[in-house]
Design an enzyme around this catalytic site. Sequence first.
Site, mmCIF file in Angstrom:
data_model
loop_
_atom_site.group_PDB
_atom_site.id
_atom_site.type_symbol
_atom_site.label_atom_id
_atom_site.label_comp_id
_atom_site.label_asym_id
_atom_site.label_seq_id
_atom_site.Cartn_x
_atom_site.Cartn_y
_atom_site.Cartn_z
ATOM 1 N N THR A 77 0.848 -1.193 0.000
ATOM 2 C CA THR A 77 0.000 0.000 0.000
ATOM 3 C C THR A 77 0.886 1.247 0.000
ATOM 4 O OG1 THR A 77 -1.707 -1.218 1.147
ATOM 5 C CG2 THR A 77 -1.819 1.187 1.307
ATOM 6 N N GLU A 93 -3.940 -4.862 -2.743
ATOM 7 C CA GLU A 93 -4.541 -6.066 -2.146
ATOM 8 C C GLU A 93 -5.715 -5.660 -1.254
ATOM 9 O OE1 GLU A 93 -4.339 -6.617 1.289
ATOM 10 O OE2 GLU A 93 -2.931 -5.006 1.784
ATOM 11 N N LEU A 112 -6.930 -7.848 1.363
ATOM 12 C CA LEU A 112 -6.936 -9.064 2.185
ATOM 13 C C LEU A 112 -7.123 -8.720 3.652
ATOM 14 C CD1 LEU A 112 -3.777 -10.784 0.617
ATOM 15 C CD2 LEU A 112 -6.155 -10.917 -0.167
ATOM 16 N N LYS A 145 -21.095 -0.755 13.224
ATOM 17 C CA LYS A 145 -21.305 -1.302 14.557
ATOM 18 C C LYS A 145 -20.443 -0.490 15.512
ATOM 19 C CE LYS A 145 -22.195 -5.303 17.135
ATOM 20 N NZ LYS A 145 -21.870 -4.754 18.403
ATOM 21 N N ALA A 146 -21.057 -0.075 16.615
ATOM 22 C CA ALA A 146 -20.292 0.728 17.577
ATOM 23 C C ALA A 146 -19.429 -0.173 18.453
ATOM 24 C CB ALA A 146 -21.263 1.528 18.443
ATOM 25 N N CYS A 191 -3.607 -1.949 9.289
ATOM 26 C CA CYS A 191 -4.011 -1.274 8.047
ATOM 27 C C CYS A 191 -4.834 -0.012 8.259
ATOM 28 C CB CYS A 191 -4.781 -2.247 7.175
ATOM 29 S SG CYS A 191 -3.862 -3.757 6.884
HETATM 30 C C1 UGA Z 1 -8.457 -4.358 6.432
HETATM 31 C C2 UGA Z 1 -9.496 -4.365 5.304
HETATM 32 O O1 UGA Z 1 -10.734 -4.912 5.765
HETATM 33 C C3 UGA Z 1 -9.009 -5.165 4.119
HETATM 34 O O2 UGA Z 1 -9.954 -5.076 3.047
HETATM 35 C C4 UGA Z 1 -7.664 -4.585 3.669
HETATM 36 O O3 UGA Z 1 -7.135 -5.303 2.574
HETATM 37 C C5 UGA Z 1 -6.694 -4.661 4.825
HETATM 38 O O4 UGA Z 1 -7.224 -3.878 5.905
HETATM 39 C C6 UGA Z 1 -5.387 -4.093 4.366
HETATM 40 O O5 UGA Z 1 -5.314 -2.888 4.107
HETATM 41 O O6 UGA Z 1 -4.435 -4.856 4.139
HETATM 42 P P1 UGA Z 1 -7.854 -5.979 8.468
HETATM 43 O O7 UGA Z 1 -7.049 -4.860 9.029
HETATM 44 O O8 UGA Z 1 -7.305 -7.334 8.473
HETATM 45 O O9 UGA Z 1 -8.297 -5.664 6.931
HETATM 46 O O10 UGA Z 1 -9.137 -6.009 9.338
HETATM 47 P P2 UGA Z 1 -10.710 -5.935 9.330
HETATM 48 O O11 UGA Z 1 -11.217 -7.309 9.531
HETATM 49 O O12 UGA Z 1 -11.298 -5.153 8.238
HETATM 50 O O13 UGA Z 1 -10.841 -5.137 10.688
HETATM 51 C C7 UGA Z 1 -10.352 -3.821 10.847
HETATM 52 C C8 UGA Z 1 -10.947 -3.197 12.066
HETATM 53 O O14 UGA Z 1 -12.338 -3.103 11.901
HETATM 54 C C9 UGA Z 1 -10.719 -4.016 13.340
HETATM 55 O O15 UGA Z 1 -10.383 -3.179 14.403
HETATM 56 C C10 UGA Z 1 -12.024 -4.679 13.591
HETATM 57 O O16 UGA Z 1 -12.282 -4.872 14.944
HETATM 58 C C11 UGA Z 1 -12.990 -3.698 12.969
HETATM 59 N N1 UGA Z 1 -14.165 -4.414 12.482
HETATM 60 C C12 UGA Z 1 -14.005 -5.373 11.571
HETATM 61 C C13 UGA Z 1 -15.359 -4.119 13.000
HETATM 62 O O17 UGA Z 1 -15.516 -3.239 13.856
HETATM 63 N N2 UGA Z 1 -16.446 -4.823 12.556
HETATM 64 C C14 UGA Z 1 -16.319 -5.801 11.631
HETATM 65 O O18 UGA Z 1 -17.316 -6.453 11.276
HETATM 66 C C15 UGA Z 1 -15.084 -6.075 11.125
#
Ligand code: UGA
Length: 454
Positions: free
Chosen positions: A123, A155, A157, A269-270, A278
């Site tokens: 990125t 990406e 992911l 979602k809060a 990321c």
């Molecule tokens: C995130 C993005 O979702 C990916 O699409 C992206 O490719 C990636 O960053 C990246 O830039 O490489 P990631 O950091 O693994 O992925 O995590 P997420 O599962 O999206 O969660 C990020 C934050 O959002 C976490 O703090 C999580 O607790 C929060 N979250 C996630 C929520 O509050 N609700 C959810 O349903 C999912």
Amino acid sequence: MKICIVGTGYVGLVTGVCLAVKGHQVICVDKRDDIVKSINEAQSPIYEPGLDSLLKEAVSKTNLRATTGLADAVMQTEVSIVAVGTPYGEGRIDLSQIEQSVREIGDVLKQKDKYHVVCIKSTVVPTTTDTTVRNILEKASGKKTGRFGLAMNPEFLREGRAVEDFMKPDRIVIGAYDKKSFNTVKRIYKGRFEAPILRVNLRTAEMVKYASNALLAALISYSNEVASICEQTRGIDVNEVLEAVTLDKRFNPRVKGLLTNPEMNKYLKAGCGFGGSCFPKDVKALASFADSKGYSAEMIKSIMKINETQPLRLVSRLERAIGGLHGKKVAVLGVAFKPNTDDVRESPALIIIEELMRKMAQVVAVDPIAVENADKVIPAYGTSLCYSSDYKSALQDADAAVLVTGWPEFSAISPREFVALMKDPVLADGRRIYDKQSMEAAGMVYIGVGLTDM
Ligand code: UGA
């Protein structure tokens, strides 16, 4: 195709393994001998569900091998996918790993007659590939871009679901310097992955990545802001509000009368804030990129501002509820930034632990798998901070508890168990995983994000 992957972090390794399983010949390059050795022995150096078995498959089919020798790998392949880290520091992303990798690739291209495409997957802020990367490559190779190809392929992911996200992509974005670069990178995916392939220019591809992560992070901060407003007013529960909001058919279309519940709505979602390697990094980098262009991106900046205060708000509410934190034993349930990962980077738990310690509480932080990583970031200090992997010992005789990570094992703790274990049954639920009424019926004092204390 023969593909070289530079950098074997979670993005590089998942990319390499998945492409090898899809039939490409992949060479993964990493500077670290131990990582290279582990990959060649088909042992994944990182934890990512499904990766180990695919790595074994790829290595046994001899479709994948790892090496520290970048030059040979570039010589033998058609494309180099660069997936090294771009950490955020000092107000901008640190490009030193990218710069070094592309300089080394450029040195090889000097001697390589065959056409080779350099494809950035890390990125990077818009314009990086067609300015910094391009200049370094041209200088090191002594060739003009066009004699070698240049592309940017972001990406999407998620940690913990990276293999699934790679194998079933929803879009493949290829930013390309020219048609030949595009066609080469397209051949990696075409016919092997079912997803629309978008051709854009290099800087648009870079921007797509930031815009995507900023939107998801914005949904979380928006939800948290709505939650804070709800907290000021008796009788409004943010969960009910957001549930109703997401039933709008524009967020939640029905197919044959049934709700589709798009995954995007889960970000509405809060909670006590987002973390990970990321979102925080990318949102900050996008804001500082905008600043560097003379535009102050106020909404993007607010995403981070809300996210930074959200964990602290929860601690303040807890402090008020128990009449001060000095000398109180507080159990912090969860240190990972989300469930199913041991990653604690930018986890709201770290802010919460530091704030509790600043207020002289005695903190016991518990997590099924992430305590070791937390200890590396905030070391244990005897009685003022210790770590545990057992929630019972953490809750035993505690004056209060804060739920930070929604691990299933924490959701399964019953109200009665909380009451039986704790000295004072006060719980701040940073993810709203518990039912307020059942908690209160069992005698708990329940503090929930997006619910008033009044
Ligand atoms: C995130 C993005 O979702 C990916 O699409 C992206 O490719 C990636 O960053 C990246 O830039 O490489 P990631 O950091 O693994 O992925 O995590 P997420 O599962 O999206 O969660 C990020 C934050 O959002 C976490 O703090 C999580 O607790 C929060 N979250 C996630 C929520 O509050 N609700 C959810 O349903 C999912």
